[in-house]
Design a protein around this motif. Structure first.
Motif, short mmCIF file in Angstrom:
data_model
loop_
_atom_site.label_atom_id
_atom_site.label_comp_id
_atom_site.label_asym_id
_atom_site.label_seq_id
_atom_site.Cartn_x
_atom_site.Cartn_y
_atom_site.Cartn_z
N TYR A 284 0.55 -0.81 -0.06
CA TYR A 284 -0.23 0.30 0.12
C TYR A 284 0.88 1.12 -0.08
O TYR A 284 2.31 1.08 0.49
N ALA A 285 0.17 1.75 -0.11
CA ALA A 285 0.67 3.81 -0.69
C ALA A 285 -0.01 4.60 -0.42
O ALA A 285 -1.05 4.97 -0.60
N VAL A 286 0.32 5.83 0.23
CA VAL A 286 -0.94 6.98 0.25
C VAL A 286 -0.12 8.16 -0.67
O VAL A 286 1.48 8.20 -0.27
N PHE A 287 -0.66 8.85 -1.36
CA PHE A 287 -0.43 10.03 -2.56
C PHE A 287 -0.83 10.62 -2.18
O PHE A 287 -2.01 11.10 -2.03
N THR A 288 -0.68 12.34 -2.39
CA THR A 288 -1.16 12.96 -2.22
C THR A 288 -1.51 13.03 -3.75
O THR A 288 -1.00 12.27 -4.63
N LEU A 296 4.10 9.90 0.02
CA LEU A 296 4.07 9.97 1.55
C LEU A 296 4.23 8.92 2.78
O LEU A 296 4.72 8.90 3.28
N THR A 297 3.35 8.16 2.40
CA THR A 297 4.11 6.55 3.20
C THR A 297 4.05 5.47 2.11
O THR A 297 3.02 5.36 1.62
N GLU A 298 4.92 4.14 2.66
CA GLU A 298 3.76 2.87 2.33
C GLU A 298 4.25 1.62 2.33
O GLU A 298 5.24 2.06 4.34
N THR A 308 -2.89 -0.83 9.59
CA THR A 308 -3.20 0.75 9.84
C THR A 308 -2.53 1.66 9.35
O THR A 308 -0.60 1.20 9.73
N ILE A 309 -2.47 3.01 8.84
CA ILE A 309 -1.70 3.93 8.13
C ILE A 309 -1.42 5.03 9.04
O ILE A 309 -3.12 6.03 9.82
N ALA A 310 -0.01 5.87 8.67
CA ALA A 310 -0.13 6.26 9.56
C ALA A 310 0.66 8.11 9.03
O ALA A 310 2.28 7.50 8.12
N PHE A 311 0.04 9.05 7.87
CA PHE A 311 1.25 9.99 7.67
C PHE A 311 0.74 11.33 7.62
O PHE A 311 -0.09 11.14 8.47
N SER A 312 1.98 11.61 7.39
CA SER A 312 1.60 13.59 8.37
C SER A 312 1.40 14.68 6.86
O SER A 312 1.24 13.44 5.54
N HIS A 313 0.94 15.75 6.88
CA HIS A 313 -0.20 15.93 6.03
C HIS A 313 1.52 17.21 5.25
O HIS A 313 2.35 17.90 6.31
N PRO A 314 1.96 16.91 3.86
CA PRO A 314 2.87 17.91 3.64
C PRO A 314 2.84 19.66 3.97
O PRO A 314 2.23 20.19 3.91
N GLN A 315 4.03 19.98 3.48
CA GLN A 315 3.94 21.15 3.62
C GLN A 315 3.88 21.97 2.20
O GLN A 315 4.29 21.05 1.92
N GLY A 335 10.14 -3.67 -2.94
CA GLY A 335 9.09 -3.56 -1.62
C GLY A 335 9.10 -2.15 -2.18
O GLY A 335 8.75 -1.44 -0.73
N LYS A 336 9.20 -1.54 -2.83
CA LYS A 336 8.64 0.01 -2.98
C LYS A 336 7.29 -0.27 -4.18
O LYS A 336 7.71 -0.52 -5.40
N LEU A 337 6.72 0.79 -4.83
CA LEU A 337 5.14 1.20 -4.66
C LEU A 337 5.66 2.32 -6.04
O LEU A 337 5.49 3.23 -5.26
N ASP A 338 6.60 1.94 -6.63
CA ASP A 338 6.39 2.52 -7.67
C ASP A 338 6.26 2.46 -9.05
O ASP A 338 6.31 1.43 -9.73
#
Length: 641
Positions: A284-288, A296-298, A308-315, A335-338
């Motif tokens: 899984y991954a979270v993208f803007t 943002l995370t994966e 459970t997924i935790a991620f920050s609001h990017p600047q 192991g990377k979601l690209d």
């Protein structure tokens, strides 16, 4: 005279195969042809006994076989080929033998090499492929060469997990309506996640030329996505909604945690690829920007499918932003979601009640700074800004008092107690129970919800003496119904009753003090119980609509009226029936909450409501508690309003 026997040995050099099996063979008058691969069949031409056909199932256009011819008798010698020859699909070669003596004659013929294979439209034509759901995939069967020397498409009989297509060179899965050439290709049933065994046989020699491949459709079904601290705030929310404007049901609304500023959501998926899941291949991954922006995370999705997924609001982006949770198959093993080396899997929100696909899952988040801005905006209503406080007192004092209950959680400290409720009671409420105001709850936040949506709400009550009751009783939607009902229903009774009565007679309609039920047309959908009314004063916004800001839409439990009418003589000639009194009374209830997807302070209030969650954040998030209102109203007029 003894005839010569030559031997043709075919040794396959097929990409990725090891040739260890014993050869097949065929014999004609002149030559014996043998093959070094047991997948290859050698036959004598049925019409021309001098020729041979070699059938190589599964051999691609560049896979070759080595063919060697040698005399079987010392009395004969091989003229050609003088040694071995490499052959591939569509090739032919001549062979010739002759005796050592001219009188012994010669023998000659041809050897034809027929390959057959299937290829997909993916991965350079690979026949064993892994694809995401809804991917258009075409499989094509090929045999030999065309006139230009290229691999030639071949009509074939196809079987895919029991489904068949006859005499077609191609089959297609998930055919796009925009792909015009694909309109003419037989389509197979749209594959759901799983494994599909694809088998094809040449339509002329199906027993000799055939191939098969495997298409694995990797899928992930979203069971549920919820705010980690408040499971009632989830998608898909199964409760039918009747609260315009409708919010998208594939969007989860969350506010960053006051502890560390991170969003936390829990993902529950069923991955349709057990082996891939066990190998940690599904990520899984979270993208803007919903999958097309910054990652943002994966991480890996575990066997349970629960993460459970935790991620920050990017600047550098807006305080309100949509984030996409993407799922993919780790095809390249990094192991990377690209997407350059992975297979994306749509994570769609599906209505489990009818199977309708709503859209990809989106997390719509408000950052800590955005929450603070929303809080400041609402605080300003209660004196944080003297100008705002003054204007709200003048324009919408009743609405301000209700907003205070939402902001403070109780009437204690209300700026003007005149507008406070006279009492309150605890009521049970379930966010997922249709027909009990859950259809009006826009966001399942703002109360102490448990995981199955149950909570206890405050029901604040106002009696007929309160300003809120007067607003409802005086709303045009209530008052206008009184005149409409009088002329349609009461007036014919008046004419009939006063027909033989003297001037000056007065009477009540109805005679009973219970009054008549005043009909209203509900503004909700038919399945919503009761009668929904949207109340407003029809004033321009600049003057302030306290009624609409206080109630908006409410559920009218009852509305009754009683009319007093007098028969009068006008100028000694005309008869008039004068309404001298109208008493109107009833009861309305409403759920007080807000919608994130509107603008202004209503939006800011919704951010507070979602930020409150189920109260688990503690005193740092004690604003934004929803409640129910119950108002008894009554008003008496000296005539028709």
């Amino acid at each position: 005279m003894r005839k010569a026997v030559a031997t043709v040995v075919v040794v396959g050099m097929m990409t990725g195969l090891t040739m260890t099996a014993e050869a097949g063979s065929a014999v004609n008058t002149f030559v014996q042809v043998s093959c070094g691969n047991n997948t290859i069949t050698v036959n004598v031409d049925a019409n021309n006994k001098s020729d041979f056909h070699i059938f190589a199932p599964g051999y691609r256009e560049n896979d070759t076989a080595f063919v060697q011819v040698s005399p079987a008798s010392p009395e004969w010698q091989l003229v050609k080929p003088t040694s071995g020859v490499q052959m591939k699909g569509g090739d032919k070669c001549d062979y010739e033998v002759k005796g050592y003596l001219d009188s012994e004659g010669t023998g000659a013929g041809k050897i034809y090499f027929h390959n057959y294979f299937i290829a997909s439209s993916e991965d350079g034509g690979a026949k064993n492929i892994t694809v995401p759901p809804k991917k258009q995939v075409t499989y094509t069967a090929y045999r030999d060469k065309d006139a230009s020397g290229n691999k030639a498409e071949r009509p074939s009989n196809w079987t895919v997990n029991g489904e068949t297509k006859i005499s077609a060179a191609k089959i297609v899965f998930n055919r796009s309506a925009w792909d015009v050439p694909a309109w003419y290709i037989p389509t197979m049933n749209t594959p759901k996640p799983g494994a599909y065994n694809i088998k094809a046989r040449d339509w002329v020699v199906p027993a000799l030329l055939h191939d098969e491949g495997r298409m694995t459709v990797i899928g992930a079904e979203l069971n549920l996505l919820w705010e980690t601290g408040n499971k009632a705030n989830q998608i898909f929310n199964p409760t039918p909604k009747d609260d315009p404007p409708a919010i998208p049901t594939n969007v989860l609304y969350v506010v960053a945690s006051p502890v560390d500023g991170k969003y936390r959501v829990t993902l529950d998926v069923t991955v349709k690829a057990t082996l891939a899941l066990a190998e940690g291949k599904v990520l899984y991954a979270v993208f803007t920007d919903c999958g097309h922006g910054i990652k943002l995370t994966e991480g890996k999705i575990p066997i349970s499918g629960l993460v459970t997924i935790a991620f920050s609001h990017p600047q550098g982006i807006s305080g309100i932003h949509d984030f996409g949770i993407m799922v993919g198959y780790d095809a390249d093993g990094t192991g990377k979601l690209d997407w350059s080396g992975n297979i994306p899997i749509p994570l769609e929100v599906v209505n489990p009640q009818n199977g309708a696909r709503i859209g990809d899952a989106i997390v719509r988040g408000a950052s800590l700074s955005q929450y603070a801005a929303a809080q400041n905006s609402i605080n300003a209503v209660f004196g944080g800004s003297w100008l705002w406080g003054f204007l709200s007192n003048v324009k919408v004092p009743t609405a301000k008092s209700l907003l205070y209950l939402f902001w403070n959680g109780s009437p204690v400290g209300m700026p003007d107690p005149t507008y406070a409720p006279i009492s309150s009671v605890d009521i049970g409420f379930n966010a997922f129970y249709p027909g009990y105001f859950s259809e009006w709850l826009t966001h399942n936040s703002g109360a102490a919800f448990n995981d199955i949506g149950e909570t206890t709400l405050q029901e604040y009550q106002w009696d007929t003496t309160t300003p809120l009751a007067n607003l409802i009783a005086s709303a045009p939607q209530i008052e206008n119904a009184l005149g409409t009902f009088y002329y349609k229903t009461i007036y014919p009774q008046v004419i009939n009753y006063f027909a033989n009565q003297p001037f000056g007679t007065e009477a009540y309609f109805p005679p009973s003090t219970a009054g008549e039920d005043i009909p209203h047309k509900s503004e909700s959908q038919p399945w919503v119980p009761g009668c929904t009314l949207k109340l407003n004063t029809w004033w321009p916004d600049m003057l302030g609509d306290d009624t609409n800001a206080s109630v908006g839409r409410g559920r009218l439990l009852s509305h009754k009226a009683r009319y007093r009418v007098k028969k009068e003589n006008i100028a000694g000639v005309l008869v008039a029936f004068t309404v001298t009194e109208v008493k109107s009374w009833g009861e309305m209830i409403d759920l007080y909450d807000f919608n994130w997807d509107v603008s202004g302070d209503a939006h800011n209030a919704a951010v507070l409501q979602v930020g409150y969650g189920n109260g688990s954040y503690g005193p740092d998030r004690n604003r934004g508690r929803i409640f129910r209102t119950r108002v008894q109203f009554s008003k008496t007029y000296g005539g028709l309003p």
